[in-house]
Design a protein around this motif. Structure first.
Motif, mmCIF file in Angstrom:
data_model
loop_
_atom_site.group_PDB
_atom_site.id
_atom_site.type_symbol
_atom_site.label_atom_id
_atom_site.label_comp_id
_atom_site.label_asym_id
_atom_site.label_seq_id
_atom_site.Cartn_x
_atom_site.Cartn_y
_atom_site.Cartn_z
ATOM 1 N N ASN A 2 0.835 -1.184 0.000
ATOM 2 C CA ASN A 2 0.000 0.000 0.000
ATOM 3 C C ASN A 2 0.877 1.243 0.000
ATOM 4 O OD1 ASN A 2 -2.022 1.887 0.358
ATOM 5 N ND2 ASN A 2 -3.252 0.449 1.564
ATOM 6 N N ILE A 3 0.967 1.911 -1.142
ATOM 7 C CA ILE A 3 1.866 3.053 -1.221
ATOM 8 C C ILE A 3 1.179 4.261 -1.845
ATOM 9 C CG2 ILE A 3 3.936 1.608 -1.377
ATOM 10 C CD1 ILE A 3 4.024 2.269 -4.355
ATOM 11 N N CYS A 4 1.746 5.440 -1.550
ATOM 12 C CA CYS A 4 1.227 6.681 -2.112
ATOM 13 C C CYS A 4 2.087 7.080 -3.311
ATOM 14 C CB CYS A 4 1.259 7.782 -1.053
ATOM 15 S SG CYS A 4 0.779 9.385 -1.700
ATOM 16 N N VAL A 5 1.425 7.341 -4.431
ATOM 17 C CA VAL A 5 2.114 7.655 -5.678
ATOM 18 C C VAL A 5 1.603 8.998 -6.204
ATOM 19 C CG1 VAL A 5 2.488 6.910 -8.069
ATOM 20 C CG2 VAL A 5 2.326 5.201 -6.255
ATOM 21 N N ALA A 6 2.511 9.921 -6.496
ATOM 22 C CA ALA A 6 2.111 11.198 -7.100
ATOM 23 C C ALA A 6 2.272 11.083 -8.607
ATOM 24 C CB ALA A 6 2.983 12.329 -6.573
ATOM 25 N N LEU A 7 1.417 11.805 -9.332
ATOM 26 C CA LEU A 7 1.480 11.796 -10.798
ATOM 27 C C LEU A 7 1.711 13.234 -11.250
ATOM 28 C CD1 LEU A 7 1.042 10.314 -13.459
ATOM 29 C CD2 LEU A 7 -1.414 10.465 -13.071
ATOM 30 N N GLY A 8 2.899 13.501 -11.811
ATOM 31 C CA GLY A 8 3.237 14.872 -12.192
ATOM 32 C C GLY A 8 3.713 14.951 -13.626
ATOM 33 N N GLY A 9 3.558 16.119 -14.232
ATOM 34 C CA GLY A 9 4.031 16.296 -15.602
ATOM 35 C C GLY A 9 3.592 17.633 -16.161
ATOM 36 N N ASN A 10 4.047 17.920 -17.368
ATOM 37 C CA ASN A 10 3.644 19.157 -18.035
ATOM 38 C C ASN A 10 2.145 19.111 -18.348
ATOM 39 O OD1 ASN A 10 6.380 19.705 -18.159
ATOM 40 N ND2 ASN A 10 6.456 19.887 -20.366
ATOM 41 N N GLY A 42 -7.087 8.793 -6.328
ATOM 42 C CA GLY A 42 -7.755 7.553 -6.698
ATOM 43 C C GLY A 42 -6.952 6.349 -6.255
ATOM 44 N N ARG A 43 -7.511 5.185 -6.521
ATOM 45 C CA ARG A 43 -6.873 3.948 -6.085
ATOM 46 C C ARG A 43 -6.626 3.039 -7.271
ATOM 47 N NH1 ARG A 43 -9.623 0.080 -1.758
ATOM 48 N NH2 ARG A 43 -7.782 -1.245 -1.527
ATOM 49 N N TYR A 44 -5.436 2.484 -7.318
ATOM 50 C CA TYR A 44 -5.082 1.504 -8.363
ATOM 51 C C TYR A 44 -4.873 0.161 -7.677
ATOM 52 C CZ TYR A 44 -2.139 -1.032 -11.683
ATOM 53 O OH TYR A 44 -1.606 -1.980 -12.513
ATOM 54 N N VAL A 45 -5.683 -0.807 -8.023
ATOM 55 C CA VAL A 45 -5.560 -2.130 -7.416
ATOM 56 C C VAL A 45 -5.466 -3.149 -8.539
ATOM 57 C CG1 VAL A 45 -6.574 -3.773 -5.788
ATOM 58 C CG2 VAL A 45 -7.076 -1.353 -5.565
ATOM 59 N N GLN A 46 -4.322 -3.787 -8.657
ATOM 60 C CA GLN A 46 -4.140 -4.783 -9.711
ATOM 61 C C GLN A 46 -2.885 -5.598 -9.456
ATOM 62 O OE1 GLN A 46 -4.871 -3.043 -13.603
ATOM 63 N NE2 GLN A 46 -3.847 -4.762 -14.555
ATOM 64 N N ASN A 47 -2.940 -6.870 -9.756
ATOM 65 C CA ASN A 47 -1.768 -7.759 -9.652
ATOM 66 C C ASN A 47 -0.976 -7.575 -8.353
ATOM 67 O OD1 ASN A 47 -2.576 -8.342 -12.220
ATOM 68 N ND2 ASN A 47 -0.503 -8.384 -13.054
ATOM 69 N N GLY A 48 -1.667 -7.550 -7.238
ATOM 70 C CA GLY A 48 -0.973 -7.437 -5.955
ATOM 71 C C GLY A 48 -0.570 -6.019 -5.587
ATOM 72 N N HIS A 49 -0.833 -5.054 -6.462
ATOM 73 C CA HIS A 49 -0.531 -3.665 -6.118
ATOM 74 C C HIS A 49 -1.780 -3.017 -5.539
ATOM 75 C CE1 HIS A 49 3.097 -4.169 -8.336
ATOM 76 N NE2 HIS A 49 2.532 -4.141 -9.535
ATOM 77 N N ASP A 50 -1.586 -2.199 -4.525
ATOM 78 C CA ASP A 50 -2.681 -1.378 -4.008
ATOM 79 C C ASP A 50 -2.074 -0.002 -3.763
ATOM 80 O OD1 ASP A 50 -4.777 -0.139 -2.790
ATOM 81 O OD2 ASP A 50 -5.200 -1.749 -1.358
#
Ligand code: GDP
Ligand code: K
Ligand code: MG
Length: 280
Positions: A2-10, A42-50
């Motif tokens: 269970n981790i926090c991921v930021a999404l950044g870009g132009n 949001g939440r991404y849950v797939q293939n053992g990732h949360d």
């Protein structure tokens, strides 16, 4: 995991498209306190990732020149996401890498999502993502956010970055005048425990040289004496650069970042793509 991921870009790199592809309907929109910038999570849950994913405002830089830049940077520094996905438009690589190297200079764990490879290919451009991975020292994963292609590989790479040790900040060389100033500033900055707990020392020196309002304010309010000395170094080097080169530190810093990027690109990152319709 269970981790926090930021999404950044132009802006227009495909952040929202990727965010939607990853989180589907598991998302909500909130607010960053005190500003009118949406905070989408949001939440991404797939293939053992949360994973908990936060869509940052689109920015071209991480200097505090706009509300979006301050919001993005404060999120990265204060909420310490385990990984930042930097989404990059492959059909506009040179310009997009300008932000990438700023994520790397900040020393935060980063994974590059090389988006729009369909657009790049339709223009006859192929990006050597493996070579770029080696040169930047972070995973570069080709994707097409609009179709979801490469999404799984990207998130596997994100999980690996989350488990790896925190990277050393990238060092771009800024030329003799600015490097001398940075060397003079670093021991002074080390005396300010508040700032150095948040940011790499060299990065703080660069922000003084870039005249970054937020860092100047934090420096003044936490250690006025040290901040006065840092501002004096900045004034001295600015006057010297203006007199000898008729430019100023912010412009010189930008020039050296672009120089660093063009030296990367000269090592054969961009190739001709012979099959314009090939997908992977
Ligand atoms: P943002 O500003 O970073 O949130 O960018 P958006 O997600 O709004 O995307 C900008 C535009 O690029 C939209 O029209 C998307 O449909 C389009 N787009 C995003 N990803 C891709 C991709 O991989 N390929 C192509 N062809 N278009 C894309
Ligand atoms: K947009
Ligand atoms: Mg968007």
């Amino acid at each position: 995991m269970n981790i926090c991921v930021a999404l950044g870009g132009n802006p227009n790199a495909g952040k929202t498209t990727l965010f939607n592809a990853l989180t589907g309907s598991r998302q909500h929109v909130g607010n960053y306190p005190g500003v009118t910038v949406d905070r989408k999570e949001g939440r991404y849950v797939q293939n053992g990732h949360d994973m908990h994913i936060v869509d940052l405002p689109g920015t071209y830089s991480l200097t505090a020149y706009s509300v979006e830049e301050v919001v993005a940077r404060d999120f990265l520094v204060n909420e310490c996401p385990q990984v930042t996905i930097n989404i990059v438009d492959a059909s506009n690589l040179e310009r997009n890498l300008y932000l990438t190297i700023q994520f790397l200079e900040l020393g935060i764990p980063t994974c590059v999502a090389l988006n729009m490879i369909d657009v790049a290919r339709s223009r006859g451009i192929e990006v050597d993502h493996q070579k770029l991975t080696r040169l930047l020292g972070v995973p570069v994963i080709p994707i097409v956010a609009r179709s979801g292609l490469g999404k799984q590989a990207l998130m596997d790479a994100v999980a690996r970055v989350a488990e790896a040790p925190r990277p050393q900040p990238l060092r771009v060389s800024y030329g003799r005048d600015l490097e001398t100033a940075i060397q003079e500033m670093e021991p002074l900055i080390s005396e300010n425990a508040f700032l150095t707990a948040l940011y790499p020392t060299r990065w703080i020196a660069l922000k003084y040289l870039e005249n970054d309002a937020q860092i100047l304010e934090k420096g003044r309010s936490t250690d006025k004496a040290v901040s006065d000395q840092l501002e004096a170094v900045t004034r001295k080097v600015s006057a010297h650069i203006e007199e000898t080169l008729e430019t100023y530190p912010e412009a010189m810093i930008a020039d050296h970042r672009y120089g660093f990027i063009s030296s990367l690109l000269k090592q054969g990152i961009l190739k001709e793509c012979h099959d314009r319709n090939r997908l992977f």
